[in-house]
Design a protein around this motif. Structure first.
Motif, PDB file in Angstrom:
ATOM      1  N   ILE B 158     120.484  49.512  45.613  1.00  0.00           N
ATOM      2  CA  ILE B 158     121.186  48.233  45.728  1.00  0.00           C
ATOM      3  C   ILE B 158     120.293  47.210  46.438  1.00  0.00           C
ATOM      4  CG2 ILE B 158     123.187  47.071  46.740  1.00  0.00           C
ATOM      5  CD1 ILE B 158     124.735  49.679  46.381  1.00  0.00           C
ATOM      6  N   GLY B 159     119.635  47.657  47.505  1.00  0.00           N
ATOM      7  CA  GLY B 159     118.749  46.765  48.242  1.00  0.00           C
ATOM      8  C   GLY B 159     117.608  46.269  47.373  1.00  0.00           C
ATOM      9  N   ARG B 160     117.084  47.181  46.567  1.00  0.00           N
ATOM     10  CA  ARG B 160     115.967  46.858  45.690  1.00  0.00           C
ATOM     11  C   ARG B 160     116.367  45.792  44.663  1.00  0.00           C
ATOM     12  NH1 ARG B 160     113.937  51.741  41.964  1.00  0.00           N
ATOM     13  NH2 ARG B 160     115.990  51.287  41.148  1.00  0.00           N
ATOM     14  N   ALA B 161     117.614  45.894  44.185  1.00  0.00           N
ATOM     15  CA  ALA B 161     118.088  44.883  43.231  1.00  0.00           C
ATOM     16  C   ALA B 161     118.123  43.504  43.882  1.00  0.00           C
ATOM     17  CB  ALA B 161     119.468  45.261  42.699  1.00  0.00           C
ATOM     18  N   MET B 162     118.349  43.482  45.203  1.00  0.00           N
ATOM     19  CA  MET B 162     118.426  42.206  45.916  1.00  0.00           C
ATOM     20  C   MET B 162     117.095  41.456  45.896  1.00  0.00           C
ATOM     21  SD  MET B 162     121.381  41.890  46.710  1.00  0.00           S
ATOM     22  CE  MET B 162     121.102  40.382  47.614  1.00  0.00           C
ATOM     23  N   VAL B 163     116.002  42.207  45.795  1.00  0.00           N
ATOM     24  CA  VAL B 163     114.676  41.593  45.792  1.00  0.00           C
ATOM     25  C   VAL B 163     114.533  40.612  44.632  1.00  0.00           C
ATOM     26  CG1 VAL B 163     112.210  42.075  45.491  1.00  0.00           C
ATOM     27  CG2 VAL B 163     113.580  43.512  46.973  1.00  0.00           C
ATOM     28  N   VAL B 164     115.238  40.891  43.546  1.00  0.00           N
ATOM     29  CA  VAL B 164     115.142  40.027  42.372  1.00  0.00           C
ATOM     30  C   VAL B 164     115.910  38.711  42.597  1.00  0.00           C
ATOM     31  CG1 VAL B 164     115.210  40.084  39.857  1.00  0.00           C
ATOM     32  CG2 VAL B 164     115.199  42.203  41.115  1.00  0.00           C
ATOM     33  N   ARG B 165     116.675  38.634  43.678  1.00  0.00           N
ATOM     34  CA  ARG B 165     117.527  37.480  43.978  1.00  0.00           C
ATOM     35  C   ARG B 165     118.542  37.224  42.881  1.00  0.00           C
ATOM     36  NH1 ARG B 165     114.391  34.194  48.287  1.00  0.00           N
ATOM     37  NH2 ARG B 165     113.677  36.045  49.391  1.00  0.00           N
ATOM     38  N   PRO B 166     119.456  38.189  42.698  1.00  0.00           N
ATOM     39  CA  PRO B 166     120.435  38.051  41.619  1.00  0.00           C
ATOM     40  C   PRO B 166     121.475  36.965  41.911  1.00  0.00           C
ATOM     41  CG  PRO B 166     120.934  39.970  42.965  1.00  0.00           C
ATOM     42  CD  PRO B 166     119.644  39.417  43.475  1.00  0.00           C
ATOM     43  N   LYS B 167     121.998  36.398  40.831  1.00  0.00           N
ATOM     44  CA  LYS B 167     123.190  35.549  40.963  1.00  0.00           C
ATOM     45  C   LYS B 167     124.400  36.387  40.592  1.00  0.00           C
ATOM     46  CE  LYS B 167     120.915  31.214  39.822  1.00  0.00           C
ATOM     47  NZ  LYS B 167     120.293  30.894  38.516  1.00  0.00           N
TER      48      LYS B 167
END
Ligand SMILES: Nc1ncnc2c1ncn2[C@@H]1O[C@H](COP(=O)(O)OP(=O)(O)O)[C@@H](O)[C@H]1O
Ligand SMILES: [Mg+2]
Lengths: 290, 248
Positions: B158-167
């Protein structure tokens, strides 16, 4: 004699690693065994030879052009041939081997074989090290291999494309979720592998001559090193190059030169029996690859 | 923000999604509840675009035929045919089912790989933020991700997905296989992300109990079709839900 053998074993190690590193890189990232690798190696060598001897271009321009041509050729092979058989191992092998055969047999057909087909050494000088005669070209190969492997390590661990390579190698579909394009990365991996084949040829060919047979030879050596090391593992390539490199030279000196081929073949057989995935192979799941 | 209209997905002749429509509004946390093989992952893969990649690859090797009907509207734009990496650039980021982290890379390198579209500084900033969200990860920074426990891997995913800066963050069964304590930590983090960073979340789950309290709205999917929908409290008190999705 021992020191001399060791020096030549180290050089042999460097040559083997240089021959295998491109093949290994492509496989490690995209899972494609590029059997046209040997042909790309020979093609770059003939390319430079033609540019030097027929077009009379300066050496630097010829080698840069040859490397760039190989990079482009690798990318084209992916875009026009491999992309359609992606994921089917056997078809990938047949397609790339077919391309390799066509290129190598074409040069055979033209009869481009002989001592005049060679490339110049970079610096024509030699030294006596610990009583052993060593020419500059071999020293350059040794140093260049070390820098190349360190450079590749840096590339795959500290650049965004290199990290994308590592991501795709580990889990392609998950890598896609971060915006990494798998076809683009696969294209780059083959292209880079082909470029490395060209570089290897530029350094190694001056020790001998260019011939179609050299293409088959390089492919077999690259395969042997990768099978022993574990396909796709850079650590494995270095390790396997050391094993085969030393085994060959020491057998040559202390047992007899006709035994050298047997020793590397025996090494492959032993590794295949004891650990079929190679020394650093995937079987031990968490090993570092690339 | 996201509108899925009449989505149908076939694997060969098997229907995985059957005319499914749903909507996710900006700032919401929306749940997708359904038992095994209800179609949750297929929906996530279709919204994230992974299915387009699967389809192309199957087609190239003459594998199974994947067909998608219906459309997906994101921020007013039809993205049904948009490639997955383009969707990532638009802010749709999926954390896949069973938290497939990159096992041979360290925790830190997992973040770096995920930061393909981001600068080094942005990756570092997000990483620091994720460490405040999931403090246990700090100590594990240099550990190979394959050696983390299931819960730690889920935090990393989940944290790793945050790196992409999701909307729009798509989480496919983020609670799967976690202990109740770990589930709570992950739920808290998701709510936190939504509140503090304004990230819209669509998450799937087999059981209603852990997710209904946190979601604004939820949909129940069975055999690729929606059977129920409503706000969290509405569904909490629904007897059908209680019978089928509260588990033990
Ligand atoms: N790649 C696939 N090939 C064939 N059938 C699939 C594939 N993926 C999913 N399905 C089928 O689609 C249906 C929905 O699966 P899925 O979306 O994975 O459900 P869930 O995530 O809710 O468990 C199931 O019947 C499953 O068997
Ligand atoms: Mg699923």
């Amino acid at each position: 004699m021992f020191i001399g053998t060791t020096i030549y074993a180290l050089i042999n190690t460097a040559i083997l690693a240089l021959m295998a590193i491109g093949f290994n890189l492509t496989f490690g990232i995209s899972g494609i065994a590029n059997f046209a690798y040997g042909a790309l190696y020979v093609l770059a060598a003939y390319g430079v030879w033609m540019m030097l001897n027929l077009l009379h271009l300066p050496y630097l321009i010829a080698v840069v052009a040859a490397v760039i041509l190989n990079l482009i050729l690798g990318a084209l092979i992916y875009r026009f041939v491999l992309i359609r058989v992606r994921g089917q191992g056997i078809s990938e092998v047949i397609a790339t081997f077919g391309i390799g055969l066509a290129v190598l047999e074409m040069f055979s057909y033209f009869g481009w074989v002989g001592f005049e087909y060679t490339l110049p050494v970079l610096i024509d000088r030699s030294y006596i090290i610990a009583g052993t005669y060593v020419d500059m070209q071999r020293i350059i190969i040794l140093v260049f291999s070390i820098f190349l492997i360190l450079g590749l390590w840096f590339f795959t661990h500290h650049t965004s494309i290199g990290l994308a390579f590592r991501g795709i190698a580990q889990d392609e579909r998950t890598a896609l979720t971060f915006g990494i394009d798998s076809d683009w990365i696969a294209t780059l991996s083959i292209s880079l592998g082909a470029g490395l084949a060209a570089l290897a040829a530029l350094f190694i060919i001056p020790l001998g001559s260019i011939s179609p047979g050299e293409g088959y030879d390089v492919l077999i050596k690259a395969l042997a090193v990768c099978i022993i090391g574990g396909l796709g593992s850079t650590g494995g390539v270095v390790m396997a190059s050391f094993i085969v490199g030393f085994a060959e030279r020491f057998t040559d000196t202390y047992i007899g030169s006709h035994w050298t081929m047997i020793v590397s073949l025996a090494a492959i057989l032993i590794v295949l029996i004891v650990k079929p995935s190679g020394l650093f192979g995937k079987q031990k799941e968490l090993e570092e690859r690339i | 923000m996201l509108e899925v209209n009449n989505l149908m997905v076939f694997f060969e002749n098997a229907l995985a999604l059957n005319g499914l429509s749903l909507e996710v509004r900006e700032g919401e946390i929306v749940g997708l509840i359904g038992s095994n093989s209800a179609g949750k992952t297929t929906l996530m893969n279709t919204v994230s675009g992974l299915i387009i990649d699967m389809k192309i690859k199957e087609m190239r090797k003459g594998g199974q035929r994947i067909t998608v009907y219906g459309n997906i509207i994101y921020d007013g734009e039809d993205i049904t045919e948009t490639a997955p990496n383009q969707r990532v650039k638009k802010g749709i980021v999926l954390s896949r089912e069973r938290h497939p982290i990159f096992p041979e890379s360290s925790v830190m390198e997992n973040f770096k790989i995920a930061g393909y579209l981001r600068s080094k500084t942005e990756v570092r900033e997000t990483m620091d933020f994720v460490f405040t969200l999931f403090p246990p990860l700090v100590k594990l920074k240099n550990r190979k991700a394959g050696f983390l426990s299931g819960g730690e891997q889920q935090m990393l995913a989940i944290g790793r997905a945050m790196v992409v800066r999701p909307k729009l963050l798509l989480l496919d069964e983020p609670l799967l296989g976690l202990s109740p304590l770990m589930q709570k930590a992950v739920v808290d983090a998701i709510v936190n992300l939504n509140r503090e960073s304004g990230i819209t979340v669509l998450l799937s789950e087999q059981f209603a109990r852990p997710v209904l309290p946190m979601v604004d709205r939820a949909y129940v999917v069975e055999n690729g079709m929606l059977t129920l929908s409503g706000t969290g409290p509405e569904l909490m008190n629904n007897p059908e839900i209680k019978a089928a999705y509260f588990g033990v």
